[in-house]
Design an enzyme around this catalytic site. Structure first.
Site, PDB file in Angstrom:
ATOM      1  N   SER A   1       0.853  -1.183   0.000  1.00 53.74           N
ATOM      2  CA  SER A   1       0.000   0.000   0.000  1.00 53.74           C
ATOM      3  C   SER A   1       0.895   1.241   0.000  1.00 53.74           C
ATOM      4  O   SER A   1       1.832   1.326   0.795  1.00 53.74           O
ATOM      5  CB  SER A   1      -0.845  -0.045   1.271  1.00 53.74           C
ATOM      6  OG  SER A   1      -1.686   1.071   1.333  1.00 53.74           O
TER       7      SER A   1
ATOM      8  N   CYS B   1     -10.506   0.379  17.950  1.00 55.41           N
ATOM      9  CA  CYS B   1     -11.828   0.777  18.421  1.00 55.41           C
ATOM     10  C   CYS B   1     -12.891   0.093  17.573  1.00 55.41           C
ATOM     11  O   CYS B   1     -12.937   0.289  16.374  1.00 55.41           O
ATOM     12  CB  CYS B   1     -11.962   2.290  18.298  1.00 55.41           C
ATOM     13  SG  CYS B   1     -12.784   2.980  19.707  1.00 55.41           S
TER      14      CYS B   1
HETATM   15  N1  PLP Z   1      -2.196  -4.866   6.088  1.00 56.52           N
HETATM   16  C1  PLP Z   1      -1.506  -4.288   7.059  1.00 56.52           C
HETATM   17  C2  PLP Z   1      -0.452  -5.084   7.763  1.00 56.52           C
HETATM   18  C3  PLP Z   1      -1.754  -2.970   7.432  1.00 56.52           C
HETATM   19  O1  PLP Z   1      -1.046  -2.409   8.419  1.00 56.52           O
HETATM   20  C4  PLP Z   1      -2.766  -2.254   6.752  1.00 56.52           C
HETATM   21  C5  PLP Z   1      -3.103  -0.870   7.144  1.00 56.52           C
HETATM   22  O2  PLP Z   1      -2.966  -0.491   8.296  1.00 56.52           O
HETATM   23  C6  PLP Z   1      -3.463  -2.892   5.719  1.00 56.52           C
HETATM   24  C7  PLP Z   1      -3.158  -4.200   5.411  1.00 56.52           C
HETATM   25  C8  PLP Z   1      -4.527  -2.186   4.947  1.00 56.52           C
HETATM   26  O3  PLP Z   1      -3.941  -1.311   4.013  1.00 56.52           O
HETATM   27  P1  PLP Z   1      -4.776  -0.116   3.370  1.00 56.52           P
HETATM   28  O4  PLP Z   1      -4.869   0.953   4.404  1.00 56.52           O
HETATM   29  O5  PLP Z   1      -3.961   0.316   2.186  1.00 56.52           O
HETATM   30  O6  PLP Z   1      -6.085  -0.657   2.960  1.00 56.52           O
END
Ligand code: PLP
Length: 440
Positions: free
Chosen positions: A195, A376
């Site tokens: 991401s 939360c």
């Molecule tokens: N996977 C992990 C380990 C994350 O920390 C996050 C976001 O905090 C996500 C997936 C989700 O990513 P996005 O915010 O791009 O949807």
């Protein structure tokens, strides 16, 4: 008031180079990458170039890169795109909710999931993954770095287990991207999700590595974008921003930025640990907290108070784990003896006798942004599922904070946190119902 942001694992600001790279694609080169006229060609070329950069970032072919909206979509695509009724799925109990909730939804459709638990230090044992495999196991999904503790998981070993068992392997690498060297071939995965906004890129855009030949069903159908693996007009400025962030991240891994970040994190951690009644979740001392027999330390011996210097010899007895005494009440670990691999920017610290949320608010009032180890849900503060899976009790899980540094963090940021935190903790402990023993 000075403001210091130490919540990089929640999100990061764009670097100036990233916004500069994106700028033309909002206005001058606003075209749809699927259009055949000049406007479309500009956009198409930008997406192609970004795909090449991401292929370098992942170490894969450009055709194996799929742009999408971010980590949640990548995780969902891997899970919903590969699993069918009757399949078995293996993941861990410390994954992000984008994986956990997808697994829970699939349970309704007859996909059974095994959630492998971590050790008290937050590590997944690859042998536990191996033992969970059944003939009908189709997919294993394990994160690269945990978002709350920063602990790095042994994905290469898990990749080789998946290969032997002929199962597909997905890595949620959202929190590892830009912090550790990437190589999807070395990891041995079929799918990997990242991401942009966790690595100083824009929100709402991400990418997946999809190994050639992986029979993934698209989550979104419609146009033939992304070789029919993800329908929807490409977010051209976002994709350009993601690629620029990835390019800068590749430099950072080479130019000492990550080492500098680790040194800052270590100084922050050592400073916070000078406060009595504190300890790190997902590092050496975690294995000793009361109620966790794994590393046979007598109860209380690992707490950060005078007279507690030694970890009992356990399964790692061949490594010199005895911490050197630092300033009063603190431990300084000799370099490279910490057996828990973590990303450079993260530490998760528990504070006895207070509520983590109250400390988050108290620090915010002093200009410091950090995050509680809690999520939360529908108005009720639940203790972190990650810390609970590591065996912390609810009180300690609720009394844990995550400090996650931006790539641009400075010594002055660390100084600021260390200037305000001891007093904030002391004030809260004086007031705290936890300290007074009225909360369980
Ligand atoms: N996977 C992990 C380990 C994350 O920390 C996050 C976001 O905090 C996500 C997936 C989700 O990513 P996005 O915010 O791009 O949807």
């Amino acid at each position: 008031m000075r403001r210091t942001y130490m919540d990089a694992n929640a999100t990061t600001p764009l670097l100036p180079e990233v916004i500069e790279a994106m700028r033309p694609y909002w206005m001058e080169h606003f075209g749809n990458a699927s259009s055949i006229h000049l406007h479309g060609q500009h956009a198409h070329r930008a997406v192609d170039q970004a795909r090449e950069t991401m292929a370098e970032f992942f170490n894969c072919h450009a055709a194996e890169v799929v742009f999408n909206s971010g980590g949640t979509e990548g995780d969902n695509t891997a899970i919903f795109g590969l699993l069918h009724p009757g399949d078995h799925f293996i993941t861990t109990s410390i994954e992000h909710s984008a994986v956990l909730q997808a697994a829970h939804r699939l349970a309704r459709d007859g996909v059974e999931t095994t959630f492998v638990a971590p050790s008290p230090s937050g590590l997944i044992d690859p042998n536990d993954i191996r033992r969970a495999i059944r003939p009908e196991t189709r997919l294993i999904s394990v994160m690269l770095a945990n978002n709350e503790t920063g602990v790095l998981q042994p994905v290469e070993e898990i990749g080789s287990i998946a290969r032997t068992a002929s199962t597909f392997f997905h890595i949620d690498a959202v929190q590892g991207a830009g912090k550790v060297d990437f190589d999807v071939r070395r990891f041995g995965c079929h799918l990997l999700s990242i991401s942009a906004h966790k690595m100083h890129g824009p929100k709402g855009v991400g990418a997946m590595f999809v190994r050639r030949g992986t029979p993934i069903e698209p989550l979104l159908v419609g146009g033939s974008h992304e070789r029919r693996r993800r329908a929807g007009t490409e977010n051209v400025p976002g994709i350009v921003g993601l690629a620029k962030a990835a390019e800068l991240a590749m430099h950072s891994l080479q130019d000492g930025t990550i080492d500098r970040l680790a040194a800052l994190r270590d100084r922050l951690e050592a400073g916070v640990l000078q406060i009595p009644g504190t300890g790190v979740n997902g590092a050496l001392l975690t294995d000793c907290h009361p109620g966790q027999a794994q590393l046979s330390a007598p109860e209380g011996q690992c707490e950060n108070s005078p007279g507690q210097a030694q970890r009992s010899p356990g399964k790692d007895a061949d490594i010199d784990l005895a911490p050197r005494r630092g300033a009063a009440n603190s431990f300084v670990y000799p370099e490279s003896t910490n057996p828990i691999p973590r990303v450079a920017n993260t530490t998760n610290i528990w504070f006895d006798q207070l509520e983590g949320e109250a400390l988050v608010i108290a620090l915010d009032l002093k200009g410091v942004a950090v995050s509680g180890g809690s999520a939360c849900h529908s108005g009720a503060t639940e203790p972190s599922h990650v810390l609970m899976a590591m065996g912390l009790d609810k009180t300690r899980a609720r009394a844990s904070l995550r400090f996650s540094l931006l790539k641009t963090a400075t010594d002055a940021d660390v100084d600021h946190v260390l200037q305000v935190i001891a007093e904030a903790v002391e004030n809260l402990r004086e007031l705290s119902p936890v300290a007074a023993g009225t909360l369980g």
